[in-house]
Design a protein around this motif. Structure first.
Motif, mmCIF file in Angstrom:
data_model
loop_
_atom_site.group_PDB
_atom_site.id
_atom_site.type_symbol
_atom_site.label_atom_id
_atom_site.label_comp_id
_atom_site.label_asym_id
_atom_site.label_seq_id
_atom_site.Cartn_x
_atom_site.Cartn_y
_atom_site.Cartn_z
ATOM 1 N N ALA A 111 0.829 -1.211 0.000
ATOM 2 C CA ALA A 111 0.000 0.000 0.000
ATOM 3 C C ALA A 111 0.860 1.255 0.000
ATOM 4 O O ALA A 111 0.507 2.262 -0.623
ATOM 5 C CB ALA A 111 -0.936 -0.009 1.205
ATOM 6 N N SER A 364 -5.562 3.394 4.810
ATOM 7 C CA SER A 364 -5.246 2.406 3.768
ATOM 8 C C SER A 364 -4.339 1.321 4.331
ATOM 9 O O SER A 364 -4.441 0.144 3.946
ATOM 10 C CB SER A 364 -4.587 3.080 2.561
ATOM 11 N N GLY A 368 -5.178 -2.584 4.512
ATOM 12 C CA GLY A 368 -4.195 -3.529 4.002
ATOM 13 C C GLY A 368 -3.828 -4.575 5.039
ATOM 14 O O GLY A 368 -3.662 -5.764 4.722
#
Length: 591
Positions: A111, A364, A368
Motif C-alpha cells: 500500500a 489504507s 491492508g
C-alpha cells in the motif's frame, strides 16, 4: 510543480508504531522473512523509482498522451523504458506468489509503494496495478496449467494484464452483459463481444497482454449468476512458452478523456478469440471480486496519492508565495508582504489536505493489514474477523479515499490561485487525474450501496461490530491531553449506532431508503474511521515526541481533524434521518 518526495518517515511510523504490523508478520508463515527493516528497504527503493524516474516524466507524458493508429497503441515517450526498469526490479510482483517469482510482500507494505507510484504518476501506475490484480486472480482461481503458462511472465513484467468487464450497455449491471463464450473441442472457448473502458487493453509496454474477460456460456442462467471468467491472451502461447500467433482480440479505439491521458483506455473487440475458463462455470463474478477487493483499495490509494502530491505542491507554494499581510504576530515587516501560509483560510486548506493525506495513509494501511490477516492468519477466528473488516471497509476505502482525495486536489489548486488553473504548475493535472477514481471500479454511489445495502443491512449490522470494537479498544485507554477528543470519538461511534438502527428499522416500510441515504452513510463511516486512525496516530506519537519532535505535528493535526473535520458527521446524520422523503416528493414529470 514541486519535486515529489516520498514521506518515508511517515510510512514507517504508520507501519511500525501505529499498527505494529511486524507483530502480525511474526505469526504468519508466509511473511517469515519480512520485518520492519525489510519494509523500510522496500519503501526506500520504491522511493528512488517514484522520485527519480516516474514523477519527473508525469507532466510530459500527460501532455503527449497515448496515440492510436489502426489498432496500435503507443504510450508516451519514456513509459516503455520506465516500465522495463520497474519490471526488472520486480515491482510488478510486489505481493505476488513467490513460487512464480513474486516478492510475496504484505499488502500493508505494498500500500505504501502503491501510494508513491500513484503520487508520482497515476497513469503510469495503472499498467502495473491492473497486471498485479490479474496475477492475483489467476493465482487464486486459475488451473495449475494456466498458472504455469502465464504467471511467471506476468509477475516478471514481460507480459501485462487487463480486466474486461464493462460493455456499451452494461456498466454497473454486469448481469446483462452480452459477450459470449462458446466451447471449442480442445477445451478452450471462443470469446466474442465488445468491452469498453478497458484500462491497458492495448499498449506497447510488454510483449503480451493477458485479458481477464467476463462472458456467458450458452447454458448460463440469467443475471449475474450466469457470468463466467475467461483468460484471453493477446497472443497465444506455444507449448514451449514462446509467443505464438495473434489471437482474435483487437483494440477498436482509445477514449479521449478528461484525465489520465497517458493511460490507454480502450474499446476491445473479441472476435472468436481463444480463451480459457478461470475457476468454475458461472462463478466468474466472485472470482473477479478477488481482484476487485484489492483493486478497490488500490483505486482508493490513487485518490490518496493525488492528494499527497497536491499537499506537497501547495505547501511549498504557500511557503514561497508572498501576498498580503497576516496578523501582526506573523508579519515580516522587512519584506513587502507575508507568505500566504500565515493566512487563516490558507491554513484551513493546507491542514485539511494534511489531515486527509496522513489519515488516508493510516486508513489504507489499516485496511491492508486486514487483507493480510484475512488471507494469511494462522487461526480461523482472526481470519474471519479480518474478513469482516475487509468486507465492511473495502467500499469505504475506494469511495472515501477518492472523495477526500479529489477534495484535496481541488484545495491544492485553490491554494495556487490562478496558477492552479495553469497547466505548467501541474495542479490541474492532479484534479483531472484524480476525478476518474471516483467513477471507475464501481462508482462511489455504488460503493455506498454495497456498504449500506449489502454489508450493513444485509448483515443486520453484524459487519459493523469489529470496527466498533476496535474503536472501543482505543477509547478504553484515553490519551492525556486528548480527553475531549476521545469523548468526541465515543459520541461519534454512538451516532453511527443510532443512525444504523434507525435506517435498518425503516427498511421494511421505505423501499427507497437504502438508495437514498447510502452516500451520506458511507461518508459518516469514513469520517469516523479517520477519527479512529487519527487518535491511534496521536496515541502512538505522544510517547515519542521528546525523542522525535516532528511527531508533535501529529498531535496538532489530530486535534485539527477532530475540531474541524469530524463535525461534518452531524449534518450527514441529519440528512440520513430524513430518509427518502425529500427525494421522492417529485413525480418524474416534475424534474
Amino acid at each position: 510543480m514541486a519535486d515529489y518526495r516520498v514521506p518515508r518517515e511517515d510510512m514507517q511510523f504508520v507501519l511500525q508504531d501505529v499498527f505494529k504490523v511486524h507483530e502480525d508478520w511474526a505469526k504468519i508463515e508466509a511473511f517469515a522473512d519480512v520485518d520492519i527493516d525489510t519494509a523500510v528497504a522496500i519503501i526506500d527503493e520504491g522511493a528512488k523509482l517514484a522520485e527519480g524516474l516516474i514523477a519527473p516524466n508525469a507532466r510530459a507524458a500527460d501532455e503527449e498522451g497515448v496515440s492510436f493508429d489502426n489498432g496500435v497503441v503507443t504510450t508516451p515517450q519514456g513509459y516503455k523504458e520506465n516500465f522495463k526498469q520497474l519490471a526488472e526490479g520486480g515491482w510488478v510482483g510486489v505481493t505476488a506468489n513467490p513460487d512464480f517469482g513474486g516478492m510475496g510482500l504484505p499488502k500493508s507494505v505494498s500500500a505504501q509503494y502503491e501510494e508513491m507510484l500513484c503520487a508520482a504518476d497515476i497513469s503510469f501506475s495503472l499498467y502495473s496495478g491492473l497486471t498485479a490484480g490479474a496475477i492475483m486472480t489467476i493465482d487464486q482461481h486459475g488451473s495449475d496449467e494456466l498458472k504455469a503458462t502465464y504467471l511467471e511472465n506476468m509477475i516478471s513484467g514481460n507480459w501485462a494484464g487487463s480486466m474486461c468487464l464493462t460493455e456499451p450497455h452494461a456498466g454497473t449491471d454486469l448481469g446483462i452483459i452480452r459477450t459470449k463464450a462458446i466451447p471449442n473441442e480442445d477445451g478452450s472457448f471462443a470469446i466474442s463481444g465488445t468491452k469498453i473502458f478497458i484500462t491497458g487493453g492495448e499498449h506497447d509496454l510488454t510483449d503480451n497482454i493477458i485479458h481477464l474477460v467476463l462472458a456467458k456460456l450458452p447454458d448460463a442462467p440469467a443475471g449475474s449468476k450466469g457470468i463466467s471468467l475467461f483468460l484471453v491472451p493477446k497472443f497465444l502461447v506455444n507449448a514451449d512458452g514462446s509467443i505464438g500467433e495473434r489471437n482474435g482480440v483487437h483494440c477498436g479505439s482509445t477514449e479521449h478523456k478528461m484525465g489520465i491521458h497517458a493511460s490507454a483506455t480502450c474499446v476491445m473487440n473479441f472476435d472468436g478469440a481463444k480463451g480459457w475458463l478461470v475457476g468454475e462455470p458461472h462463478k466468474g463474478l466472485p472470482a473477479m471480486f478477488t481482484m476487485m477487493n484489492y483493486e478497490r483499495l488500490g483505486v482508493g490509494i490513487q485518490g490518496l496519492g493525488a492528494a499527497a502530491r497536491s499537499y506537497q505542491n501547495a505547501l511549498e507554494y504557500a511557503q514561497d508565495r508572498i501576498q498580503g499581510r497576516g496578523a501582526k504576530a506573523t508579519q515580516q515587516p522587512e519584506k513587502e508582504a507575508d507568505p500566504i501560509i500565515v493566512h487563516g483560510d490558507v491554513r484551513r486548506m493546507l491542514l485539511t489536505m494534511k489531515a486527509f493525506v496522513e489519515g488516508g495513509r493510516a486508513f489504507s494501511t489499516y485496511v491492508g493489514q486486514q487483507l493480510d490477516l484475512a488471507k494469511y492468519a494462522a487461526d480461523a477466528e482472526t481470519r474471519q474477523r479480518a474478513e469482516a473488516l475487509v468486507q465492511l471497509l473495502t467500499p469505504v476505502a475506494k469511495a472515501f479515499l477518492t472523495d477526500t482525495g479529489f477534495e484535496a486536489t481541488v484545495l491544492g489548486q485553490q491554494v495556487f490561485g490562478g496558477h492552479g488553473f495553469i497547466r505548467e504548475w501541474g495542479q490541474e493535472q492532479l484534479v483531472r487525474d484524480c476525478r476518474i477514481a471516483q467513477i471507475y471500479e464501481g462508482t462511489n454511489g455504488i460503493q455506498a450501496l454495497d456498504l449500506l445495502g449489502r454489508k450493513v443491512a444485509g448483515s443486520r449490522g453484524e459487519l459493523l461490530k469489529p470496527l466498533l470494537a476496535d474503536i472501543q479498544a482505543l477509547l478504553a485507554e484515553p490519551l492525556a491531553g486528548f480527553e475531549a477528543e476521545y469523548q468526541q470519538l465515543a459520541d461519534a461511534t454512538q451516532l453511527v449506532h443510532e443512525v444504523t438502527v434507525q435506517v435498518l428499522s425503516k427498511v421494511v416500510d421505505d423501499e427507497n431508503i437504502i438508495n437514498s441515504v447510502a452516500v451520506e452513510y458511507l461518508n459518516l463511516i469514513g469520517y469516523v474511521a479517520f477519527g479512529y486512525v487519527w487518535l491511534r496516530m496521536a496515541a502512538a506519537a505522544a510517547p515519542q515526541v521528546a525523542e522525535k519532535p516532528h511527531l508533535a505535528s501529529k498531535l496538532k493535526t489530530a486535534k485539527f481533524y477532530m475540531a474541524r473535520i469530524l463535525p461534518r458527521i452531524e449534518s450527514l446524520a441529519t440528512t440520513i434521518k430524513d430518509g427518502s422523503q425529500s427525494l421522492y416528493l417529485h413525480d418524474l414529470g416534475d424534474f
